[in-house]
Enzyme design. Sequence first.
Site, PDB file in Angstrom:
ATOM      1  N   ASP A   1       0.808  -1.224   0.000  1.00  0.00           N
ATOM      2  CA  ASP A   1       0.000   0.000   0.000  1.00  0.00           C
ATOM      3  C   ASP A   1       0.840   1.272   0.000  1.00  0.00           C
ATOM      4  O   ASP A   1       0.345   2.340  -0.356  1.00  0.00           O
ATOM      5  CB  ASP A   1      -0.923   0.022   1.224  1.00  0.00           C
ATOM      6  CG  ASP A   1      -1.987  -1.060   1.164  1.00  0.00           C
ATOM      7  OD1 ASP A   1      -2.367  -1.440   0.041  1.00  0.00           O
ATOM      8  OD2 ASP A   1      -2.429  -1.518   2.226  1.00  0.00           O
TER       9      ASP A   1
ATOM     10  N   ASP B   1       0.026   5.769   1.535  1.00  0.00           N
ATOM     11  CA  ASP B   1      -1.193   5.340   2.216  1.00  0.00           C
ATOM     12  C   ASP B   1      -1.168   5.853   3.650  1.00  0.00           C
ATOM     13  O   ASP B   1      -1.212   7.047   3.874  1.00  0.00           O
ATOM     14  CB  ASP B   1      -1.331   3.820   2.135  1.00  0.00           C
ATOM     15  CG  ASP B   1      -2.717   3.344   2.548  1.00  0.00           C
ATOM     16  OD1 ASP B   1      -3.691   4.071   2.278  1.00  0.00           O
ATOM     17  OD2 ASP B   1      -2.836   2.269   3.126  1.00  0.00           O
TER      18      ASP B   1
ATOM     19  N   ASP C   1      -0.150   1.993  10.079  1.00  0.00           N
ATOM     20  CA  ASP C   1      -1.385   1.209   9.950  1.00  0.00           C
ATOM     21  C   ASP C   1      -1.195  -0.133  10.649  1.00  0.00           C
ATOM     22  O   ASP C   1      -0.178  -0.812  10.441  1.00  0.00           O
ATOM     23  CB  ASP C   1      -1.730   0.969   8.488  1.00  0.00           C
ATOM     24  CG  ASP C   1      -2.381   2.186   7.834  1.00  0.00           C
ATOM     25  OD1 ASP C   1      -2.467   3.237   8.499  1.00  0.00           O
ATOM     26  OD2 ASP C   1      -2.789   2.087   6.666  1.00  0.00           O
TER      27      ASP C   1
ATOM     28  N   ARG D   1      -7.823  10.609  10.600  1.00  0.00           N
ATOM     29  CA  ARG D   1      -7.305   9.343  11.148  1.00  0.00           C
ATOM     30  C   ARG D   1      -6.120   9.575  12.090  1.00  0.00           C
ATOM     31  O   ARG D   1      -5.005   9.172  11.816  1.00  0.00           O
ATOM     32  CB  ARG D   1      -6.901   8.379  10.033  1.00  0.00           C
ATOM     33  CG  ARG D   1      -8.056   7.956   9.152  1.00  0.00           C
ATOM     34  CD  ARG D   1      -7.637   6.882   8.163  1.00  0.00           C
ATOM     35  NE  ARG D   1      -8.766   6.459   7.338  1.00  0.00           N
ATOM     36  CZ  ARG D   1      -8.693   5.539   6.386  1.00  0.00           C
ATOM     37  NH1 ARG D   1      -7.538   4.943   6.138  1.00  0.00           N
ATOM     38  NH2 ARG D   1      -9.754   5.219   5.679  1.00  0.00           N
TER      39      ARG D   1
END
Length: 442
Positions: free
Chosen positions: A218, A242, A246, A298
Amino acid sequence: MARPPKSTGIAFSLLLLAAAAAASDLLLLNSTLPDPAAVVADLHSKVAMSRRRMQEAGGASGGGGCLTGNPIDDCWRCSGTDWRQDRQRLADCGIGFGRNALGGKGGPVYVVTDSSDGDPVNPVPGTLRHAAIQEGPLWIVFASDMAIRLNEELLVNSYKTIDGRGARVHIGGGGACITLQYVSNVIIHNVHVHDCVPAGNANVRSSPTHYGWRTRSDGDGISLFGARDVWVDHCALWRCADGLVDAIMGSTAITVSNSYFAHHDEVMLLGASDAYLPDSGMQVTIAFNRFGPGLVQRMPRCRRGYFHIVNNDYTSWEMYAIGGSANPTINSQGNRYIAPGDPNAKEVSMPCPFALCHQNCCCCCCCWLLAVMPCRVCSGRCRGLRGAARLLCSLLGGQSRARAAANTQAWFPFFYFAAYILTTVPSRVAEKGTFLGIFAAY
């Protein structure tokens, strides 16, 4: 040849399903601390102790020596020994859910002397990749300042510490970045991770005895996939394809602390899908970080698990700071928020109640038209659209509830007319036999 009765096959299948479910439940239990509140209380106790030590030594104005009130830094910097001679003390200084990450504690020190990354299958000794794939505990340090541009994802093996103290280490710079896949006990400290791009469709070595084909990645800065006992501390991350950090697919026992994030859209994703039940065991601490300029959303985005977000500094955001879905527990304490000038980014908003709105921009816009509640998912997805689609999405998505209601009234005649045409034209075409024939009726 005689076959077993069909009922026997069904019973055997049910047994397999039951065994798989039991194994899944056991895995979830093994990856989750039963009392997350105790971990939260332990963190607060360590903060209080560090502040008390600092005040007793003369306060933060200079009389307290190296003491800062930050329990992590006070642990490894103010222990009475030179940290350069006692680097592995850092492994004893973790807090929160990632506090048990050992990294390379007890293992030898590996000095990276070569910033190249020529062959991801046969890495050269002295490179970061050669160090990261080794078996057993290893404490990785750097001989000098380095800019490491990786040709493929850096697959870090278990029980590793990447320790950038004493050097300026940049990873990324237009190359791939760091992946922790099904590994544990990893510490990443004091490195700059930025401008990471997707890589893959290539063979990459993950250990001295194994390499395999990697599909397209990603482009995350630091990607956790089924990883546990991970601590990211004193890192700076910005501008990746991305996410910056994560954690997905059942990753847990994670702490991200004392780090700096800037100039990025989707900063930190903790859980990739509402439907992935093992993420219910995810436990993450986000502490003492600075979320700086140029961030959109986020910080983090949480699903299902337990998330302690404590003593962070949010200087601005374009869309939202902390978000969640699928019933996460978000324990937000002692954070500072400086809201942006946009009034629509200052409100506390709920997501659209329809599940499809979180997956499809058009459905989200329909939710907006009904003026159910503001739907910020759509405005975020508008960024990935182009031309007329982006214009339409921007007009319809991401509005506050008041603006959604007002816009619904303004656009209602247009959508009513469109709905009328869509419902009457097909029947007219069928009746007249041609498209042009429908105008004979008007």
